[in-house]
Write a protein that holds these residues in place. Sequence first.
Motif, PDB file in Angstrom:
ATOM      1  N   PRO A 176     127.576  13.491 -19.164  1.00 18.71           N
ATOM      2  CA  PRO A 176     127.593  13.636 -20.621  1.00 18.71           C
ATOM      3  C   PRO A 176     127.037  14.971 -21.095  1.00 18.71           C
ATOM      4  CG  PRO A 176     126.872  11.449 -20.030  1.00 18.71           C
ATOM      5  CD  PRO A 176     127.003  12.204 -18.749  1.00 18.71           C
ATOM      6  N   ALA A 177     125.944  15.403 -20.495  1.00 21.18           N
ATOM      7  CA  ALA A 177     125.347  16.672 -20.910  1.00 21.18           C
ATOM      8  C   ALA A 177     126.297  17.830 -20.628  1.00 21.18           C
ATOM      9  CB  ALA A 177     124.023  16.886 -20.186  1.00 21.18           C
ATOM     10  N   ILE A 178     126.907  17.805 -19.471  1.00 17.67           N
ATOM     11  CA  ILE A 178     127.844  18.867 -19.111  1.00 17.67           C
ATOM     12  C   ILE A 178     129.008  18.906 -20.090  1.00 17.67           C
ATOM     13  CG2 ILE A 178     129.512  19.605 -17.375  1.00 17.67           C
ATOM     14  CD1 ILE A 178     127.559  18.365 -15.286  1.00 17.67           C
ATOM     15  N   ALA A 179     129.538  17.739 -20.385  1.00 19.78           N
ATOM     16  CA  ALA A 179     130.697  17.663 -21.275  1.00 19.78           C
ATOM     17  C   ALA A 179     130.340  18.205 -22.658  1.00 19.78           C
ATOM     18  CB  ALA A 179     131.182  16.216 -21.374  1.00 19.78           C
ATOM     19  N   GLN A 180     129.183  17.802 -23.129  1.00 24.53           N
ATOM     20  CA  GLN A 180     128.778  18.273 -24.445  1.00 24.53           C
ATOM     21  C   GLN A 180     128.627  19.789 -24.457  1.00 24.53           C
ATOM     22  OE1 GLN A 180     125.079  16.757 -25.893  1.00 24.53           O
ATOM     23  NE2 GLN A 180     125.553  17.315 -28.022  1.00 24.53           N
ATOM     24  N   ARG A 181     127.968  20.305 -23.449  1.00 22.76           N
ATOM     25  CA  ARG A 181     127.778  21.740 -23.358  1.00 22.76           C
ATOM     26  C   ARG A 181     129.103  22.488 -23.320  1.00 22.76           C
ATOM     27  NH1 ARG A 181     123.357  25.098 -22.580  1.00 22.76           N
ATOM     28  NH2 ARG A 181     124.083  27.164 -22.020  1.00 22.76           N
ATOM     29  N   ALA A 182     130.054  21.884 -22.643  1.00 25.58           N
ATOM     30  CA  ALA A 182     131.359  22.534 -22.510  1.00 25.58           C
ATOM     31  C   ALA A 182     132.215  22.330 -23.747  1.00 25.58           C
ATOM     32  CB  ALA A 182     132.083  21.993 -21.280  1.00 25.58           C
ATOM     33  N   GLY A 183     131.770  21.465 -24.637  1.00 24.14           N
ATOM     34  CA  GLY A 183     132.566  21.167 -25.808  1.00 24.14           C
ATOM     35  C   GLY A 183     133.808  20.369 -25.471  1.00 24.14           C
ATOM     36  N   VAL A 184     133.655  19.512 -24.481  1.00 28.11           N
ATOM     37  CA  VAL A 184     134.785  18.729 -23.978  1.00 28.11           C
ATOM     38  C   VAL A 184     134.402  17.264 -24.063  1.00 28.11           C
ATOM     39  CG1 VAL A 184     135.896  18.119 -21.802  1.00 28.11           C
ATOM     40  CG2 VAL A 184     135.680  20.518 -22.472  1.00 28.11           C
ATOM     41  N   ASN A 185     135.362  16.443 -24.284  1.00 29.40           N
ATOM     42  CA  ASN A 185     135.049  15.020 -24.325  1.00 29.40           C
ATOM     43  C   ASN A 185     134.650  14.541 -22.933  1.00 29.40           C
ATOM     44  OD1 ASN A 185     135.540  12.021 -24.393  1.00 29.40           O
ATOM     45  ND2 ASN A 185     135.875  12.602 -26.520  1.00 29.40           N
ATOM     46  N   ARG A 192     141.966  18.072 -34.973  1.00 34.07           N
ATOM     47  CA  ARG A 192     141.601  17.758 -33.599  1.00 34.07           C
ATOM     48  C   ARG A 192     142.021  18.883 -32.681  1.00 34.07           C
ATOM     49  NH1 ARG A 192     143.798  12.132 -31.618  1.00 34.07           N
ATOM     50  NH2 ARG A 192     143.711  12.297 -29.356  1.00 34.07           N
ATOM     51  N   ILE A 193     141.072  19.634 -32.251  1.00 39.12           N
ATOM     52  CA  ILE A 193     141.376  20.770 -31.393  1.00 39.12           C
ATOM     53  C   ILE A 193     141.440  20.317 -29.952  1.00 39.12           C
ATOM     54  CG2 ILE A 193     140.582  23.024 -30.628  1.00 39.12           C
ATOM     55  CD1 ILE A 193     138.902  23.017 -33.269  1.00 39.12           C
ATOM     56  N   ARG A 194     142.381  20.820 -29.279  1.00 39.22           N
ATOM     57  CA  ARG A 194     142.500  20.436 -27.867  1.00 39.22           C
ATOM     58  C   ARG A 194     142.789  21.658 -27.041  1.00 39.22           C
ATOM     59  NH1 ARG A 194     146.635  16.132 -27.092  1.00 39.22           N
ATOM     60  NH2 ARG A 194     145.046  14.994 -25.944  1.00 39.22           N
ATOM     61  N   ARG A 195     142.179  21.702 -25.892  1.00 43.17           N
ATOM     62  CA  ARG A 195     142.414  22.843 -25.012  1.00 43.17           C
ATOM     63  C   ARG A 195     143.251  22.455 -23.820  1.00 43.17           C
ATOM     64  NH1 ARG A 195     136.379  24.696 -24.562  1.00 43.17           N
ATOM     65  NH2 ARG A 195     136.146  22.493 -24.990  1.00 43.17           N
ATOM     66  N   SER A 196     143.800  23.436 -23.214  1.00 41.02           N
ATOM     67  CA  SER A 196     144.649  23.165 -22.049  1.00 41.02           C
ATOM     68  C   SER A 196     143.774  22.798 -20.864  1.00 41.02           C
ATOM     69  CB  SER A 196     145.464  24.403 -21.720  1.00 41.02           C
ATOM     70  OG  SER A 196     144.629  25.356 -21.102  1.00 41.02           O
ATOM     71  N   PRO A 197     144.343  22.121 -19.904  1.00 41.23           N
ATOM     72  CA  PRO A 197     143.610  21.717 -18.703  1.00 41.23           C
ATOM     73  C   PRO A 197     142.835  22.859 -18.063  1.00 41.23           C
ATOM     74  CG  PRO A 197     145.744  20.679 -18.720  1.00 41.23           C
ATOM     75  CD  PRO A 197     145.702  21.564 -19.917  1.00 41.23           C
ATOM     76  N   ASP A 198     143.443  24.010 -17.967  1.00 38.08           N
ATOM     77  CA  ASP A 198     142.747  25.134 -17.336  1.00 38.08           C
ATOM     78  C   ASP A 198     141.530  25.570 -18.136  1.00 38.08           C
ATOM     79  OD1 ASP A 198     144.389  25.178 -15.228  1.00 38.08           O
ATOM     80  OD2 ASP A 198     145.520  26.969 -15.810  1.00 38.08           O
ATOM     81  N   GLN A 199     141.692  25.568 -19.443  1.00 40.12           N
ATOM     82  CA  GLN A 199     140.557  25.933 -20.279  1.00 40.12           C
ATOM     83  C   GLN A 199     139.424  24.928 -20.116  1.00 40.12           C
ATOM     84  OE1 GLN A 199     142.812  26.105 -23.961  1.00 40.12           O
ATOM     85  NE2 GLN A 199     142.230  28.245 -24.237  1.00 40.12           N
ATOM     86  N   VAL A 200     139.801  23.668 -20.055  1.00 42.61           N
ATOM     87  CA  VAL A 200     138.795  22.629 -19.879  1.00 42.61           C
ATOM     88  C   VAL A 200     138.078  22.815 -18.550  1.00 42.61           C
ATOM     89  CG1 VAL A 200     138.492  20.172 -19.445  1.00 42.61           C
ATOM     90  CG2 VAL A 200     139.875  20.928 -21.363  1.00 42.61           C
ATOM     91  N   ARG A 201     138.857  23.076 -17.539  1.00 43.69           N
ATOM     92  CA  ARG A 201     138.266  23.252 -16.224  1.00 43.69           C
ATOM     93  C   ARG A 201     137.255  24.396 -16.222  1.00 43.69           C
ATOM     94  NH1 ARG A 201     139.385  23.116 -10.219  1.00 43.69           N
ATOM     95  NH2 ARG A 201     139.563  25.363 -10.018  1.00 43.69           N
ATOM     96  N   ALA A 202     137.660  25.505 -16.779  1.00 43.73           N
ATOM     97  CA  ALA A 202     136.779  26.665 -16.806  1.00 43.73           C
ATOM     98  C   ALA A 202     135.528  26.390 -17.633  1.00 43.73           C
ATOM     99  CB  ALA A 202     137.532  27.875 -17.364  1.00 43.73           C
ATOM    100  N   ALA A 203     135.723  25.750 -18.783  1.00 46.58           N
ATOM    101  CA  ALA A 203     134.589  25.481 -19.662  1.00 46.58           C
ATOM    102  C   ALA A 203     133.587  24.555 -18.974  1.00 46.58           C
ATOM    103  CB  ALA A 203     135.075  24.864 -20.968  1.00 46.58           C
ATOM    104  N   VAL A 204     134.086  23.582 -18.280  1.00 44.32           N
ATOM    105  CA  VAL A 204     133.198  22.627 -17.606  1.00 44.32           C
ATOM    106  C   VAL A 204     132.451  23.317 -16.468  1.00 44.32           C
ATOM    107  CG1 VAL A 204     133.133  20.544 -16.195  1.00 44.32           C
ATOM    108  CG2 VAL A 204     134.484  20.590 -18.286  1.00 44.32           C
ATOM    109  N   HIS A 205     133.167  24.113 -15.694  1.00 42.85           N
ATOM    110  CA  HIS A 205     132.489  24.854 -14.621  1.00 42.85           C
ATOM    111  C   HIS A 205     131.365  25.707 -15.186  1.00 42.85           C
ATOM    112  CE1 HIS A 205     136.053  24.675 -11.570  1.00 42.85           C
ATOM    113  NE2 HIS A 205     135.380  23.557 -11.628  1.00 42.85           N
ATOM    114  N   GLN A 206     131.687  26.416 -16.245  1.00 45.14           N
ATOM    115  CA  GLN A 206     130.667  27.279 -16.832  1.00 45.14           C
ATOM    116  C   GLN A 206     129.480  26.463 -17.325  1.00 45.14           C
ATOM    117  OE1 GLN A 206     130.721  30.662 -16.773  1.00 45.14           O
ATOM    118  NE2 GLN A 206     128.593  30.375 -17.395  1.00 45.14           N
ATOM    119  N   ALA A 207     129.757  25.320 -17.900  1.00 41.58           N
ATOM    120  CA  ALA A 207     128.681  24.469 -18.410  1.00 41.58           C
ATOM    121  C   ALA A 207     127.780  24.008 -17.265  1.00 41.58           C
ATOM    122  CB  ALA A 207     129.267  23.266 -19.139  1.00 41.58           C
TER     123      ALA A 207
END
Lengths: 197, 197
Positions: B40-49, B9-24
């Motif tokens: 849901p689409a954004i989350a999937q694209r970002a690879g975030v739950n 189970r890979i988990r990223r730090s809050p900052d990484q999640v934030r950046a990934a979601v913004h980019q998505a």
Amino acid sequence: MTQKQPSARIRRSPDQVRAAVHQAVIDLLSEPEGEDLNIPAIAQRAGVNHTSVYRRWGSLDALLADTVTTRLERDSPLNDTGTLRGDLLAWAEASAAGIRTPEGRALVRAVVLSMPNSAQAQSERAQHFQRRMRSIEQIRERATARGENPPPLDQILDHLVAPFYIRAIFGIDPPADGYPALLVDRLLSHRSEAGPA
Amino acid sequence: MTQKQPSARIRRSPDQVRAAVHQAVIDLLSEPEGEDLNIPAIAQRAGVNHTSVYRRWGSLDALLADTVTTRLERDSPLNDTGTLRGDLLAWAEASAAGIRTPEGRALVRAVVLSMPNSAQAQSERAQHFQRRMRSIEQIRERATARGENPPPLDQILDHLVAPFYIRAIFGIDPPADGYPALLVDRLLSHRSEAGPA
DNA sequence: CACCAGAAGCAAATATCTGTGCTTACGATG
DNA sequence: CATCGTAAGCACAGATATTTGCTTCTGGTG
């Protein structure tokens, strides 16, 4: 046995449904509560079964576009004042009056919302824009027919149309009474500066 | 028995999640396919739950607003050129360059979309607008500090900002290379006409 | 190094939106 | 006035989006 008394089922004609749904769109967009616009909510507000909306319009985008087109055509008589300046001023006055009401701002919002993000839609997009600019084009055509030399569409877009849109979007009231005249004056005085090719 | 191997189970730090979601968000908005944006689409694209997105931002509007604010602050250095005209021109050049890319247009679109319809939001709306105009205000303040006499915000809004917004919204490319300079010239030449109170 | 707060991930439940098959009313046409 | 096409309404089914309870990792603190 309480028969279903099918006669209780009230039904309206297609035209009534269309009008009711259009009104519901505007109402919901104008409303203080910023709930997001969706088809079930619109249908309920209009007192119409949601399936009727899905079947007739298919998507929210299509419904918004239809609403906008219908409303603008209904509310924009665009009568000929005899001069380019007069026509532009009339357009601007109407726009200024329009965005002072929540309903009018809602209409502009709807224009933006119904603008297809999609971009396979480049053509659809352009068409959408064309339709929105039709009244401006007409003003230009009439001016040309009179022998006047109207500014290019780009300039009218930038200096007359754009200010109204941005104000509607951000909810800023037009500054003062002389505002439309000011914009038109600037637009027309510019034209003489920037010479044609 | 194929244990669940929880270490996978890979988990990223809050900052990484934030950046990934913004980019998505930006990615999906820029994409040719005009599918509608949703969490849901954004989350999937970002690879975030997706639950992470719901819990952190709560709504799509909030997420869009956050994305826009973060991106604009990151991408708009707004360096001091030494003169009012220079600063305005730099702003306009950056805007013109910005809306030539799908990503840039998407950003503007996001600004509009994230504009709260809501209106208990009258204040929220104004705040949103203020933030969007912050760079313009800074340019004005610097000019004033230098002893220059900048045009009122309204005029800058109408003749410099509005044209870029409307073009981004309708997907129209800025006309030519000299466009930013043209707009700035017009803006500044006006100012001398309309005398201050 | 042990502990703790905060937040991400997972699973499952709930709510909401979207679409389909069918029945029934309305209005036009002959 | 009988007939017929169109479209509205109803009930229900499927797909998506939103929310909740819980577990597990991460990073900071004493």
